[in-house]
Each structure stands twice: as C-alpha cells, then as structure tokens.
Write a protein that holds these residues in place. Sequence first.
Motif, PDB file in Angstrom:
ATOM      1  N   VAL A   1      -2.723  -7.647 -34.859  1.00 19.13           N
ATOM      2  CA  VAL A   1      -2.728  -9.113 -34.814  1.00 19.13           C
ATOM      3  C   VAL A   1      -4.172  -9.614 -34.896  1.00 19.13           C
ATOM      4  O   VAL A   1      -5.021  -9.207 -34.107  1.00 19.13           O
TER       5      VAL A   1
ATOM      6  N   ASN B   1      -0.983 -15.871 -27.251  1.00 16.52           N
ATOM      7  CA  ASN B   1       0.318 -15.542 -27.863  1.00 16.52           C
ATOM      8  C   ASN B   1       0.949 -14.299 -27.248  1.00 16.52           C
ATOM      9  O   ASN B   1       2.150 -14.275 -26.986  1.00 16.52           O
ATOM     10  N   TYR B   2       0.155 -13.252 -27.026  1.00 22.67           N
ATOM     11  CA  TYR B   2       0.692 -12.022 -26.414  1.00 22.67           C
ATOM     12  C   TYR B   2       1.306 -12.372 -25.055  1.00 22.67           C
ATOM     13  O   TYR B   2       2.376 -11.899 -24.699  1.00 22.67           O
TER      14      TYR B   2
ATOM     15  N   VAL C   1      -5.161 -14.869 -29.727  1.00 21.34           N
ATOM     16  CA  VAL C   1      -4.133 -13.806 -29.706  1.00 21.34           C
ATOM     17  C   VAL C   1      -3.680 -13.555 -28.274  1.00 21.34           C
ATOM     18  O   VAL C   1      -2.482 -13.332 -28.034  1.00 21.34           O
TER      19      VAL C   1
ATOM     20  N   LEU D   1       0.299 -13.612 -36.580  1.00 22.72           N
ATOM     21  CA  LEU D   1       0.911 -14.244 -35.394  1.00 22.72           C
ATOM     22  C   LEU D   1       2.381 -14.585 -35.636  1.00 22.72           C
ATOM     23  O   LEU D   1       3.215 -14.409 -34.745  1.00 22.72           O
TER      24      LEU D   1
ATOM     25  N   GLY E   1      -5.055 -13.115 -35.263  1.00 21.59           N
ATOM     26  CA  GLY E   1      -5.286 -14.503 -34.833  1.00 21.59           C
ATOM     27  C   GLY E   1      -4.956 -15.502 -35.931  1.00 21.59           C
ATOM     28  O   GLY E   1      -4.839 -16.689 -35.687  1.00 21.59           O
TER      29      GLY E   1
ATOM     30  N   THR F   1      -5.486  -5.828 -31.252  1.00 17.77           N
ATOM     31  CA  THR F   1      -6.394  -6.754 -31.939  1.00 17.77           C
ATOM     32  C   THR F   1      -7.781  -6.128 -31.922  1.00 17.77           C
ATOM     33  O   THR F   1      -8.212  -5.614 -30.888  1.00 17.77           O
TER      34      THR F   1
ATOM     35  N   TYR G   1     -10.846 -15.985 -31.920  1.00 12.81           N
ATOM     36  CA  TYR G   1      -9.528 -15.460 -32.290  1.00 12.81           C
ATOM     37  C   TYR G   1      -8.955 -14.573 -31.184  1.00 12.81           C
ATOM     38  O   TYR G   1      -7.744 -14.488 -31.021  1.00 12.81           O
TER      39      TYR G   1
END
Length: 272
Positions: free
Chosen positions: A20, A67-68, A64, A27, A22, A48, A60
């Motif tokens: 991932v 989101n994780y 990430v 994403l 970013g 990442t 970034y």
Amino acid sequence: MRTIERYKLINPGDKILIAVSGGKDSLVLLHILSELRKKYNFYLKGVTIDLGIGDYSKRYIEKVEENYEELKVEYEIVNVKDEIGLTISDAVKGIRRRAPCSICGTIKRYVLNKVAYEWKFDKLATGHNLDDILSVLLRSYVRGDYQQALKLYPLLPGRDKLVTKIRPLAETPESDIALYGKIKGINFLEEKCPYSVNSKGLVHREMLDILERESPSSKLSMLRSFYNVYMPALESYYSEKSAELKYCKYCGMPASDDTCSVCKIVARVRKY
Ligand code: Q46
Ligand code: ZN
C-alpha cells in the motif's frame, strides 16, 4: 471479484501481503481485499515502504496508517534504508542519468518481494490497474521487449525466493477505481510524488484514452487479446530461451546475472 475468480488469484487459507503506497489504487485495493477476507477466507496484512522521499513519505505514511487502522488490517512500515542502505532520494541523486521512477520501481519490487519472502507470505498483491498494465505493454511493444510483457498477467507464479504476485485490479480502469474511491469516501493522498513530474508513460496513457474514447471498451479488449492470443505464443517462444534463475552474489536474491539490479544501484551510488 470477476478478476479474482477468472484468474484464480486467491485460494482459501492464502496468506496475502498487500503493498500500500497511499495513492488511490492501492488504498482502494486495500478496502476491497479487506472486505473480501471473509468471503474468500484468506489472511491479509499490509506493507508500506518508507521510501525516504522527504516529507512526502511522512504524509503518505500517515494516510496509510489511518486506513489500516480504520479497516483493522495488520500492517508494517518497512524502511528502504534499513533494507538496502539507501533512501530513494540517495539513489536518485547518485544516479542522475536514469529516470527516478525506474530506479524507484526496481528498488520497490525488490524490497516488496524480499519482505514477502522473508515473512513467508503466499502472495503479494499490488494495485496495478488496467491503464498501468496497458501502458507498460505499449512501451514494451515499442522497445521490442516482449519478455517484459510476459510479466503483465494478473497472476505471476512465484518460484523459490520469488513470491507469487497478484493484481486484482488488472482489468479495472483507473477511472472506475477513482469513482469507487469517491463513492466509498476513501481517504487517499492527492499529492503527487515530487519525482513523478515528467515521468514516462503519460503519453502512452493519453493514447489509450483516445482509443477508448473513439472506440469504447478498447482497453479491456486489448488486454484480453494480449492474454488470450499473444501471450501464449510469446510464452512458448521464450520458454525455449529462458535462462535458469540465478542468484545475486551479494544479497542472495534472484537475479538475471550474478549481481541483482538493486545491488548494482547500490554499487553505483556508493562508487565501489
Ligand atoms: S514513488 Fe517512486 Fe512512484 Fe515517486 S519515484 Fe516514481 S515510482 S513517482 S509510484
Ligand atoms: Zn543483490
């Protein structure tokens, strides 16, 4: 789901590592795979790479991590300097004559494969979309580098220290991914990498967009005809010529000759 099932990308019980960055593609893929974990019964972890590109990397990584955490996906941030002793900025400054994205792409592929192998994952998933794959295909056609084009399948089986790669968005146009991200309210980094200006491939993408506008669904049919017609012919042509897998004498990872492309970059920057 259509691509995952058509190309048999996921088996029950698989351990899948997703790369991932970013940006929107990886994403969106993270959100989709996270949602499909139960349906297809696989384990998902995110990775990442901290590329060491100044503050851009910090921004970034923040994105990430949000989101994780929102999706409750386990993850790890891997620092490229810890893996190869250089940041992307060091490598780009040390090798002025090569395009930054070509250096960075080589290093990212190496690091992602290395960690997926060391962490014993079955598969490495990336967010490459239909437009990415077709633009590489077009470039390899222009250069006559068809062996490169053989790597563009949604499933690239691994062997030994090469982990199997999967590209579940291979048949999804970038515009659909952007739309999906917008509808789902996925929070991605809009800022572009400082090295992405003048990156090659933009002109190929524009050509593909013109083709699609003039003749809708050209992109998907171009990809499918490559997979169904040209790829089998190329595979049988190259299988007679393909060399055995060699290993790098410095790091022990797979290489096309006795030194892998990343150890060559490191040696050039450090001027051994
Ligand atoms: S991070 Fe690396 Fe990208 Fe930046 S230097 Fe190019 S390849 S643009 S996706
Ligand atoms: Zn090496």
